[in-house]
Motif scaffolding. Structure first.
Motif, PDB file in Angstrom:
ATOM      1  N   LEU A 427      43.492 111.151 139.914  1.00  0.00           N
ATOM      2  CA  LEU A 427      44.722 110.358 139.868  1.00  0.00           C
ATOM      3  C   LEU A 427      44.844 109.653 138.520  1.00  0.00           C
ATOM      4  CD1 LEU A 427      46.893 109.902 141.987  1.00  0.00           C
ATOM      5  CD2 LEU A 427      45.781 107.767 142.603  1.00  0.00           C
ATOM      6  N   ALA A 428      43.722 109.145 138.013  1.00  0.00           N
ATOM      7  CA  ALA A 428      43.740 108.468 136.711  1.00  0.00           C
ATOM      8  C   ALA A 428      44.138 109.445 135.611  1.00  0.00           C
ATOM      9  CB  ALA A 428      42.374 107.859 136.411  1.00  0.00           C
ATOM     10  N   ALA A 429      43.642 110.691 135.719  1.00  0.00           N
ATOM     11  CA  ALA A 429      43.999 111.695 134.706  1.00  0.00           C
ATOM     12  C   ALA A 429      45.492 111.989 134.768  1.00  0.00           C
ATOM     13  CB  ALA A 429      43.185 112.969 134.927  1.00  0.00           C
ATOM     14  N   VAL A 430      46.034 112.079 135.996  1.00  0.00           N
ATOM     15  CA  VAL A 430      47.477 112.293 136.144  1.00  0.00           C
ATOM     16  C   VAL A 430      48.234 111.134 135.507  1.00  0.00           C
ATOM     17  CG1 VAL A 430      49.362 112.410 137.824  1.00  0.00           C
ATOM     18  CG2 VAL A 430      47.247 113.675 138.230  1.00  0.00           C
ATOM     19  N   ALA A 431      47.758 109.903 135.782  1.00  0.00           N
ATOM     20  CA  ALA A 431      48.423 108.721 135.232  1.00  0.00           C
ATOM     21  C   ALA A 431      48.432 108.765 133.709  1.00  0.00           C
ATOM     22  CB  ALA A 431      47.722 107.454 135.715  1.00  0.00           C
ATOM     23  N   GLN A 432      47.283 109.123 133.113  1.00  0.00           N
ATOM     24  CA  GLN A 432      47.230 109.224 131.646  1.00  0.00           C
ATOM     25  C   GLN A 432      48.172 110.314 131.161  1.00  0.00           C
ATOM     26  OE1 GLN A 432      46.258 107.561 129.247  1.00  0.00           O
ATOM     27  NE2 GLN A 432      44.297 106.558 129.514  1.00  0.00           N
ATOM     28  N   GLY A 433      48.257 111.403 131.921  1.00  0.00           N
ATOM     29  CA  GLY A 433      49.139 112.497 131.543  1.00  0.00           C
ATOM     30  C   GLY A 433      50.600 112.062 131.545  1.00  0.00           C
ATOM     31  N   VAL A 434      50.999 111.341 132.603  1.00  0.00           N
ATOM     32  CA  VAL A 434      52.381 110.857 132.701  1.00  0.00           C
ATOM     33  C   VAL A 434      52.685 109.920 131.537  1.00  0.00           C
ATOM     34  CG1 VAL A 434      53.955 109.459 134.101  1.00  0.00           C
ATOM     35  CG2 VAL A 434      52.460 111.117 135.200  1.00  0.00           C
ATOM     36  N   THR A 435      51.746 108.986 131.266  1.00  0.00           N
ATOM     37  CA  THR A 435      51.935 108.058 130.156  1.00  0.00           C
ATOM     38  C   THR A 435      52.077 108.815 128.847  1.00  0.00           C
ATOM     39  OG1 THR A 435      50.449 106.612 131.355  1.00  0.00           O
ATOM     40  CG2 THR A 435      50.999 105.958 129.125  1.00  0.00           C
TER      41      THR A 435
END
Lengths: 469, 210
Positions: A427-435
């Motif tokens: 989930l954190a990787a997805v969040a970084q990706g979205v950012t």
């Protein structure tokens, strides 16, 4: 300020902004470049946590080196470039005079960013110092110090050459940040690299430095922007402004002692951690005043600039409270050495970034003398960074808590801990990706903004005002 | 705040105060910390690691190993460090006096390594088995193959070559970095009972001891 009519003030501000167009545009462009570059490295770094084999064959991108690179790109690339741009712009606007010493800013910026490229290559090649938030290889450190000192000159000139003797909270915060960094930066360089202190003293110096970076640089810059933009956008004075001066000094005086929180239970004298915990509680006095002064942000809505500032302020205040609460030994026993600490850092870095984004939304069109070319791109960035930020902090904090609780139970193996934290790290990787996607759109929009012809007429200015709010 | 010089002096004073307090204060306390000479054993502790291990410390730092491994054992009642077998006692400042760049670390994605040498000796891990772990990866730690070179066997295979793994006629030879890294890891020992490292025991235990 009340004696000048709005049109007069606006025309005057136009002249001031035009004087700052090139140097600050350059700084911001570099800042956004590093934000995107650091974002790519951060995503890769988080993906390595899911599948450790990723890039592990390549010495240049081992997990440790990649982490040092992404942290350096974010702090020294994005935060310092954007922060110096914001601080200089605020000081110049409040000085009431055009920007002086633009050449210093340009030369300093070019050297700073060239040195930073060398720094990242150096880290990839194995020259990192291994001190958190101070990974810069020793051969670029003196260059960075001199480049920063040169970059800060126009801001200090704007302060000393201001038209009015009276000063405002924004100026205190911005000048403090610009002035203090070279001091603690040079102390860290000497005591960690050139004449290194012995043994665990290095850890004490390194945590002192890292905390100063947060409390004496990132926080003051964000507050300088908040104290300027809120009354500017709402046209109202700040409540309880008389207390602002106490808020200012208490942040600096207590914030700088908080670094020892990282060393709780470590091989250093216990009083270092005790003082840090005390300071983390004392600094809440500053947070209370910041809340009192800026609380009207929480009642406003409608403008994307104000909304970003509001979330940024909320993250800043929550970050202060979380620091104080999780500095206590009982909770640190769980959260120490886990992703939870990264969540705490992301909370502070995110608060800074959100306030900087709000400032950028407002400042960039004025500097460029044109409206944002695409409101859609701006909206997309706005949504992406808000979602990404919230998701990143929440997922890292959850992963960290699970990890910490499991580490304290000797029966749980590292394989189990890995399995338990993996979904949250994904989930954190997805969040970084979205950012990262959002930030790439912002960079694109920014480049288009600066390559459009400035709109000199009043219609253009009206569009510009509308686009900012 | 109209007085510029006083403002700048205030800023400088605040920073100087915390620097003096934290850095000079710790330096006054620990700056002349010396190894402890044990007359019964006839040597000083912590012992100096061999030169190869000193180079290994720099390899450890260069590769960013500290991003996943700490090197600081917390006291037995503070976390599960002792229960996990990471060390019998807490780490103290004296343990690090010989290290040029102590790698205390901030993150435990993998186990703590402060006392790794002791643990390796107990578990029967040798330099050869550690090298194999570095080549193959272990327990979530990825394989660091760049620490090895594949070389054609000419005559006798190299003494330190890995067993298996290479193509026929070739051998996997650890680079000097790998050799020194392993020497460093095996040199990490925090076993000597310094007076300041005696574990804090709850009152009941102390009564039994007296």
């Amino acid at each position: 300020m009340t004696t000048v009519s709005p049109t007069q003030a606006s025309a005057e501000a136009d002249g001031i902004d035009a004087s700052a167009r090139c140097p600050l545009g350059l700084l911001l462009a570099f800042g956004l470049f590093w934000l995107v570059a650091g974002g790519i490295l951060a995503v890769l770094n988080l993906l390595q946590l899911q599948s450790p084999a990723l890039l592990a064959d390549c010495a240049w991108f081992s997990f440790g080196r990649l982490q040092a690179m992404q942290e350096t790109a974010f702090i020294y690339g994005w935060a310092i470039n954007a922060g110096v741009a914001a601080a200089t712009w605020l000081l110049v606007r409040l000085s009431g005079e055009a920007l002086r010493g633009a050449n210093y800013l340009v030369v300093g910026t070019l050297f700073w960013n060239a040195a930073l490229v060398l720094a990242l290559v150096g880290i990839a090649g194995g020259y990192a110092t291994s001190h958190a938030f101070f990974q810069l290889p020793d051969f670029v450190q003196p260059v960075l110090l001199v480049a920063y000192a040169v970059m800060a000159v126009p801001g200090i000139l704007a302060w000393t050459g201001r038209r009015k003797e009276h000063t405002y909270a924004t100026q205190w915060y911005a000048v403090a940040a610009l002035f203090l960094l070279p001091w603690f930066f040079s102390v860290a360089q000497v005591m960690l690299n050139f004449l290194p202190v012995r043994g665990v003293l290095q850890a004490v110096v390194a945590t002192w430095y890292a905390q100063n970076l947060f409390s004496l640089w990132l926080a003051p810059i964000a507050l300088a922007a908040l104290y300027y933009l809120l009354p500017k956008l709402t046209g109202r004075t700040l409540p309880n402004y008389d207390f602002a001066i106490y808020g200012f000094w208490s942040l600096l005086a207590f914030g700088t002692w908080m670094g020892g929180r990282q060393l709780i239970g470590g091989p250093v004298p216990a009083w270092i951690a005790t003082i840090a915990i005390t300071a983390a509680v004392m600094v809440l006095f500053h947070y209370i005043i910041a809340f009192l002064n800026l609380r009207s942000l929480f009642r406003l809505a409608g403008s994307s600039v104000l909304f970003l500032l509001m979330v940024g302020l909320a993250a800043y205040l929550v970050g202060g409270v979380v620091d104080a609460v999780f500095a206590t030994r009982g909770l640190a026993k769980v959260t120490q050495f886990t992703y939870f600490q990264q969540a705490q850092q992301q909370l502070h870095l995110g608060a800074f970034s959100l306030v900087m984004f709000g400032t950028l939304y407002f400042m960039a069109p004025r500097l460029a003398g044109a409206a944002w070319p695409s409101i859609t791109l701006l909206r997309a960035h706005f949504l992406a960074v808000l979602i990404g930020f919230g998701l990143l902090v929440a997922s890292l904090a959850t992963a960290g808590w699970i990890q910490g609780a499991a580490l304290n139970d000797a029966a749980v193996t590292f394989a189990t801990i890995g399995d338990k934290t993996r979904p949250w790290l994904q989930l954190a990787a997805v969040a970084q990706g979205v950012t990262l996607c959002g930030n790439a759109l912002l960079a694109l929009n920014f480049l288009r903004l600066f390559f459009t012809k400035p709109a000199a007429d009043s219609v253009g200015r009206a569009v510009m005002e509308a686009s900012a709010s | 705040m109209k007085n510029g010089p006083i403002f700048f002096f205030g800023l400088f004073f605040i920073l100087a105060l915390s620097w003096a307090g934290l850095v000079l204060g710790t330096n006054a306390q620990l700056g002349d910390l010396a190894p402890h000479y044990d007359e019964l054993e006839g040597k000083a502790f912590p012992e100096r690691a061999p030169g190869l291990a000193g180079q290994g410390l720099l390899v450890y730092r260069d590769l960013g190993c500290a991003a996943c491994h700490t090197q600081q054992v917390r006291r037995p009642d503070f976390g599960a460090d002792k229960a996990r077998g990471w060390g019998e006692r807490q780490s103290v400042a004296r343990d690090y006096v010989h290290q040029s760049v102590p790698q205390l670390g901030t993150m435990r994605i993998g186990p703590d390594l402060a006392d790794y040498g002791t643990r390796a000796a107990k578990n029967g891990a040798t330099a050869a088995s550690l090298l194999a772990d570095l080549y193959n990866g272990r327990n979530g730690m990825p394989a660091y193959r760049f620490l090895f070179t594949e070389r054609k066997v000419v005559g006798e295979p190299a003494a330190n070559a890995l067993v298996g793994g290479a193509r026929a006629g070739y051998q996997l030879v650890p680079t000097p970095q790998a050799e020194s890294l392993v020497a460093y890891l095996l040199s990490l020992k925090q076993t000597y009972e310094f007076a300041e490292a005696r574990p804090y025991e709850p009152a009941a235990d102390q009564k039994g001891a007296h």
